[in-house]
Structures are given as C-alpha cells and as structure tokens.
Enzyme design. Structure first.
Site, short mmCIF file in Angstrom:
data_model
loop_
_atom_site.label_atom_id
_atom_site.label_comp_id
_atom_site.label_asym_id
_atom_site.label_seq_id
_atom_site.Cartn_x
_atom_site.Cartn_y
_atom_site.Cartn_z
N ASP A 8 -13.96 -33.54 67.79
CA ASP A 8 -13.71 -33.16 69.19
C ASP A 8 -12.31 -32.58 69.25
O ASP A 8 -11.33 -33.28 68.97
CB ASP A 8 -13.82 -34.44 70.05
CG ASP A 8 -13.44 -34.20 71.50
OD1 ASP A 8 -13.68 -35.10 72.32
OD2 ASP A 8 -12.88 -33.13 71.80
N VAL A 31 -16.48 -26.61 75.81
CA VAL A 31 -15.16 -27.05 75.32
C VAL A 31 -14.08 -26.81 76.38
O VAL A 31 -13.13 -27.59 76.51
CB VAL A 31 -14.82 -26.35 73.98
CG1 VAL A 31 -14.55 -24.87 74.15
CG2 VAL A 31 -13.66 -27.05 73.29
N ASP A 32 -14.28 -25.80 77.22
CA ASP A 32 -13.35 -25.50 78.32
C ASP A 32 -13.25 -26.73 79.24
O ASP A 32 -12.16 -27.22 79.57
CB ASP A 32 -13.89 -24.28 79.08
CG ASP A 32 -12.87 -23.65 80.02
OD1 ASP A 32 -13.23 -22.70 80.73
OD2 ASP A 32 -11.70 -24.12 80.04
N GLY A 117 -21.59 -21.05 72.03
CA GLY A 117 -22.28 -22.02 72.91
C GLY A 117 -22.91 -21.29 74.08
O GLY A 117 -23.86 -20.51 73.91
N1 APR Z 1 -14.59 -29.94 70.70
C1 APR Z 1 -14.91 -28.93 69.86
N2 APR Z 1 -15.91 -28.06 70.11
C2 APR Z 1 -16.61 -28.24 71.25
C3 APR Z 1 -16.33 -29.27 72.18
C4 APR Z 1 -15.27 -30.14 71.85
N3 APR Z 1 -14.91 -31.15 72.66
N4 APR Z 1 -17.22 -29.16 73.21
C5 APR Z 1 -18.03 -28.12 72.93
N5 APR Z 1 -17.67 -27.57 71.75
C6 APR Z 1 -18.28 -26.45 71.02
C7 APR Z 1 -19.70 -26.09 71.37
O1 APR Z 1 -20.60 -27.02 70.77
C8 APR Z 1 -19.77 -24.72 70.72
O2 APR Z 1 -19.98 -24.85 69.33
O3 APR Z 1 -17.55 -25.28 71.32
C9 APR Z 1 -18.36 -24.16 70.95
C10 APR Z 1 -18.24 -23.10 72.05
O4 APR Z 1 -19.17 -23.41 73.07
P1 APR Z 1 -18.79 -23.27 74.64
O5 APR Z 1 -17.84 -24.32 74.99
O6 APR Z 1 -20.09 -23.16 75.37
O7 APR Z 1 -17.99 -21.88 74.71
P2 APR Z 1 -18.53 -20.37 74.72
O8 APR Z 1 -19.84 -20.22 74.03
O9 APR Z 1 -17.35 -19.58 74.22
O10 APR Z 1 -18.76 -20.07 76.27
C11 APR Z 1 -17.63 -20.00 77.10
O11 APR Z 1 -18.49 -21.58 78.63
O12 APR Z 1 -17.45 -23.51 79.19
C12 APR Z 1 -17.68 -22.23 79.61
O13 APR Z 1 -15.74 -21.65 80.89
C13 APR Z 1 -16.41 -21.43 79.66
O14 APR Z 1 -17.49 -19.59 80.75
C14 APR Z 1 -16.96 -20.04 79.51
C15 APR Z 1 -18.09 -20.22 78.52
#
Ligand code: APR
Length: 174
Positions: A8, A31-32, A117
C-alpha cells in the site's frame, strides 16, 4: 535502481510517493482516494491552490500525515484503444514525476501503477512503458537512488516483474 514491491503506497516511507490523480487534483477513488485519506485534509487544501494539472504533467505537494515527505500528483491518460498517444502520455507521467523528484532533491521515489485501474490502460503495455522510462531516467540521474513500483495486487506485480526481467535481459552485455 528499480524495485518491484507489493503493498500500500500510503504506508511507504520514501522521500516522494506518486499519486495517480485526475486533472482536477481534487481527489478521487483508487490510489488517489487512499492517498488523500491517509494524508489528511491539508493535502486537498494545498491541491486546491494548484489549479489542476494536465495529463502527463506533474505537480508536487507536501505529504502531511503520510510517511512520505512529498506527494507528486500526475494525471495518467485514460486508455482509448491506444491510438490517441496514450503510451507517450504515460511515459510523460513517469518522466515528469522523476524530473520533479530530482529537482526537489528526492533520493527515493515510489510509484503506483499509473492508469491501469480506473483508467483501464492495459497492464502489459503500461508496465513496459513504466519500467523502460524509469530505468532510462535513472541511468542519467544517479541522484535518484531508488525507485519502487508499489503493486496493490499480485496480478499487477506479475506484469511489472516480467517487464523488469525483460529489460534486464535486454541490457545484459553479451
Ligand atoms: N497503494 C498502491 N496502489 C494502489 C492503492 C494503494 N493504496 N490503491 C489502488 N492502487 C492501484 C490500483 O490497484 C491500480 O493498480 O493503483 C493503480 C492505479 O489505479 P487507480 O487508482 O484506479 O488509478 P488510475 O487507473 O490512474 O485512474 C485514475 O482514478 O482514483 C481516480 O482520481 C483518480 O480519476 C482518477 C483515476
């Protein structure tokens, strides 16, 4: 040096963690959401003053309650089939974050798997772009001592492990 780890990213204590943000920089899911929850409300307050960020670019804030000193926010590209310059934009995310980290004197940086993601970027392509871009940047910037790719699930880690193995094989002098 690039390490592929499981975990994480909000718990990783490095100089800077990267946030897979959106162009508003006002938080979201994935992750955001996790980073904003862990950092606390001051992170959003600082983000509000940044007035967003273009896809492929990056902006830096403090880490607040996170163990990391800084958060580098970068909006990755949404996958649209691959003919809209998505790979170039993803490469630019990694480069922009590493440039900012080096400028800020960070020696250790941790990335999530940007765009794979909610933005649906295929993992095989994304992991190849990420590994190649990180390795080539670090070759010319020794001040960045360690980069971690922090994978949140085993499937993601598998793709990054094989992407790194492929790159290492390519670079073995015969
Ligand atoms: N630590 C590490 N990796 C994480 C965590 C965490 N705590 N939570 C999620 N992830 C991983 C997901 O499993 C994925 O492999 O981060 C990767 C990116 O996924 P997303 O968070 O969905 O990001 P992304 O695909 O770039 O989409 C971005 O999603 O959350 C919204 O505001 C953000 O609109 C933007 C979009």
């Amino acid at each position: 040096m690039l390490k592929i780890v499981s975990g994480d990213i909000t718990k990783i204590s490095v100089d800077a963690i990267v946030n897979a943000a959106n162009t508003s920089l006002l938080g979201g899911g994935g992750v955001d959401g996790a980073i904003h929850r862990a950092a606390g409300p001051e992170l959003l307050a600082e983000c509000r003053m940044l007035h967003g960020c273009k896809t492929g670019q990056a902006k830096i804030t403090k880490g607040y309650r996170l163990p990391a000193k800084y958060v580098i926010h970068t909006p990755g590209p949404v996958w649209n089939g691959g003919s809209r310059g998505e790979e170039e934009l993803l490469k630019s995310c990694y480069e922009s974050c590493l440039k900012l980290a080096a400028e800020r004197g960070c020696r250790t940086v941790a990335f999530p798997s940007i765009s794979t993601g909610i933005y649906r970027f295929p993992l095989e392509k994304a992991s190849a772009v990420a590994v190649r871009t990180i390795l080539s940047f670090c070759q010319s910037h020794p001040e960045i001592e360690e980069v971690q790719m922090v994978c949140f699930d085993e499937r993601t880690k598998g793709f990054y492990d094989s992407a790194l193995q492929k790159e290492n094989i390519l670079h073995i002098e015969f």
